[in-house]
Design a protein around this motif. Structure first.
Motif, PDB file in Angstrom:
ATOM      1  N   SER A  39      28.322  35.496  40.007  1.00 60.75           N
ATOM      2  CA  SER A  39      27.734  35.493  41.347  1.00 60.75           C
ATOM      3  C   SER A  39      28.164  36.760  42.066  1.00 60.75           C
ATOM      4  O   SER A  39      29.352  37.099  42.073  1.00 60.75           O
TER       5      SER A  39
ATOM      6  N   LYS B 226      30.573  39.405  51.744  1.00 65.48           N
ATOM      7  CA  LYS B 226      31.391  38.688  52.708  1.00 65.48           C
ATOM      8  C   LYS B 226      31.994  39.712  53.656  1.00 65.48           C
ATOM      9  O   LYS B 226      32.935  40.412  53.309  1.00 65.48           O
TER      10      LYS B 226
ATOM     11  N   VAL C 138      31.682  40.633  46.780  1.00 68.64           N
ATOM     12  CA  VAL C 138      32.516  39.695  46.033  1.00 68.64           C
ATOM     13  C   VAL C 138      31.795  39.305  44.750  1.00 68.64           C
ATOM     14  O   VAL C 138      30.641  38.870  44.778  1.00 68.64           O
TER      15      VAL C 138
ATOM     16  N   THR D 167      32.257  36.853  41.522  1.00 63.34           N
ATOM     17  CA  THR D 167      32.973  35.785  40.843  1.00 63.34           C
ATOM     18  C   THR D 167      32.291  35.556  39.495  1.00 63.34           C
ATOM     19  O   THR D 167      31.062  35.589  39.402  1.00 63.34           O
TER      20      THR D 167
ATOM     21  N   ASN E 211      32.907  34.085  35.066  1.00 58.97           N
ATOM     22  CA  ASN E 211      33.756  33.507  34.021  1.00 58.97           C
ATOM     23  C   ASN E 211      33.994  34.475  32.871  1.00 58.97           C
ATOM     24  O   ASN E 211      34.664  34.132  31.890  1.00 58.97           O
TER      25      ASN E 211
ATOM     26  N   SER F  33      38.540  33.089  35.103  1.00 59.32           N
ATOM     27  CA  SER F  33      38.254  32.743  36.498  1.00 59.32           C
ATOM     28  C   SER F  33      38.446  33.999  37.340  1.00 59.32           C
ATOM     29  O   SER F  33      39.477  34.190  37.981  1.00 59.32           O
ATOM     30  N   TYR F  34      37.443  34.868  37.329  1.00 56.55           N
ATOM     31  CA  TYR F  34      37.523  36.152  38.018  1.00 56.55           C
ATOM     32  C   TYR F  34      37.000  36.053  39.448  1.00 56.55           C
ATOM     33  O   TYR F  34      35.972  35.418  39.698  1.00 56.55           O
ATOM     34  N   THR F  35      37.691  36.723  40.342  1.00 55.34           N
ATOM     35  CA  THR F  35      37.168  36.992  41.682  1.00 55.34           C
ATOM     36  C   THR F  35      37.516  38.432  42.004  1.00 55.34           C
ATOM     37  O   THR F  35      38.679  38.769  42.243  1.00 55.34           O
TER      38      THR F  35
ATOM     39  N   THR G 195      36.812  41.783  44.400  1.00 58.38           N
ATOM     40  CA  THR G 195      36.273  42.225  45.688  1.00 58.38           C
ATOM     41  C   THR G 195      36.346  43.738  45.765  1.00 58.38           C
ATOM     42  O   THR G 195      37.214  44.364  45.141  1.00 58.38           O
TER      43      THR G 195
ATOM     44  N   GLY H  29      29.509  40.244  34.974  1.00 51.57           N
ATOM     45  CA  GLY H  29      30.830  39.691  35.207  1.00 51.57           C
ATOM     46  C   GLY H  29      31.851  39.987  34.133  1.00 51.57           C
ATOM     47  O   GLY H  29      32.959  39.433  34.156  1.00 51.57           O
TER      48      GLY H  29
ATOM     49  N   SER I 164      42.314  43.383  43.521  1.00 50.08           N
ATOM     50  CA  SER I 164      41.790  42.294  42.697  1.00 50.08           C
ATOM     51  C   SER I 164      41.501  42.746  41.266  1.00 50.08           C
ATOM     52  O   SER I 164      41.298  41.907  40.377  1.00 50.08           O
TER      53      SER I 164
END
Length: 299
Positions: free
Chosen positions: A58, A62, A67, A69, A71, A94-96, A98, A123, A292
């Protein structure tokens, strides 16, 4: 022949001296492999015929940040893992990530040794540096080039493999992703991803003065043999240090970037480019990398 076209099987010659310590260190990290190979070899790429799982990604905004996110599972086919050069199995992450929506260039570039360079629109991270060093010593000043072929890394046809954490990541041109995005040498590159500082990532081609142009690296192999107390032999691409930046030798700067106008940025932007030759994936940032993207240690 280019890296994208040079997907062929070969015999990977390598001289490896395994260290006496076989257990993990106090931080739970595996011991460094002690290599003594000094000659580059053709890559032996594992055919990408397997499905890793379901891709989840995704990309949103923000405030002043973009951002991402994900897998970390690609939608394209991958090689067989584990394999003879890589003992790890692909696992969902579990990546986030920014990054700024409007990145700014800094006075000095930032080396990306301790952080992931960027992330694809699918991703999956771009992490070009290999954690492999001459005689297993990071302080030696000699780091093996992941695409040099001297050390078996078990790369698949996407120039990717798997970390001990199960994280699938690209060391070179993400062939499967580029094919899915419709990349062609006859057209301007589609958006491939974003760097840790927020600038976009494209692959090889751009529109310059109204014409599709091949964006080329300004790094060249050093002439002659290696010097110092490290490995001997000719500068042939076995090590990152076999290369040097020659300003103006190609169309790109020391971070494999240039100012371009694209369909995504019609007013123009600084952008990074994946290239056919070293460094392929950039090794430094022109902006400030977001925390990040710092590398995670395996548990």
């Amino acid at each position: 022949m280019t890296l994208l076209e040079n997907v062929k099987l070969g015999v990977l010659a390598v001289a490896i001296v395994m260290g006496a310590a076989a257990s993990s260190d106090a931080q739970g990290r595996p011991p460094m492999r002690q290599h003594t190979a000094t000659e580059s070899e053709p890559l032996s790429l594992v055919k990408a015929t397997k499905t890793a799982g379901r891709n989840k990604v995704s990309i949103s905004q923000k405030g002043s940040k973009r951002v991402i996110t994900a897998n970390g599972i690609p939608a394209h086919k991958v090689g067989r893992f584990p394999n003879s050069g890589n003992p790890n199995r692909i696992k969902a992450q579990s990546y986030t990530f920014t990054m700024p929506l409007t990145p700014q260039k800094t006075v000095l570039s930032t080396q990306s040794r301790m952080s992931i360079f960027g992330v694809g629109v699918n991703g999956v991270p771009f992490d070009p540096g290999a954690a492999e060093f001459w005689r297993g010593n990071p302080r030696s000043g000699w780091q093996y080039e992941a695409l040099g072929g001297a050390v078996p890394l078990g790369l698949d046809a996407n120039y990717a493999h798997v970390q001990p954490t199960g994280a699938y990541h690209y060391h070179g041109l993400p062939v499967g992703l580029m094919q899915q995005l419709g990349w062609s040498r006859q057209a301007e590159s589609p958006l491939i991803g974003f760097a840790a500082d927020g600038f976009p990532i494209y692959a090889i081609t751009a529109t310059v003065n109204g014409r599709v142009t091949q964006m080329t690296s300004s790094y060249r192999l050093k002439s002659g043999n290696r010097t110092g107390n490290g490995p001997t032999g000719r500068n042939d691409g076995t090590f990152v240090q076999d290369y040097r930046y020659v300003a103006g030798a190609g169309t790109l700067d020391e971070c494999n970037g240039a100012f371009v106008k694209t369909a995504d940025y019609p007013q123009g932007t600084y952008a990074y480019f994946l290239t056919d030759s070293f460094p392929v994936i950039p090794r430094c940032h022109k902006g400030t990398p977001d925390p990040s993207f710092q590398k995670r240690r395996p548990r």
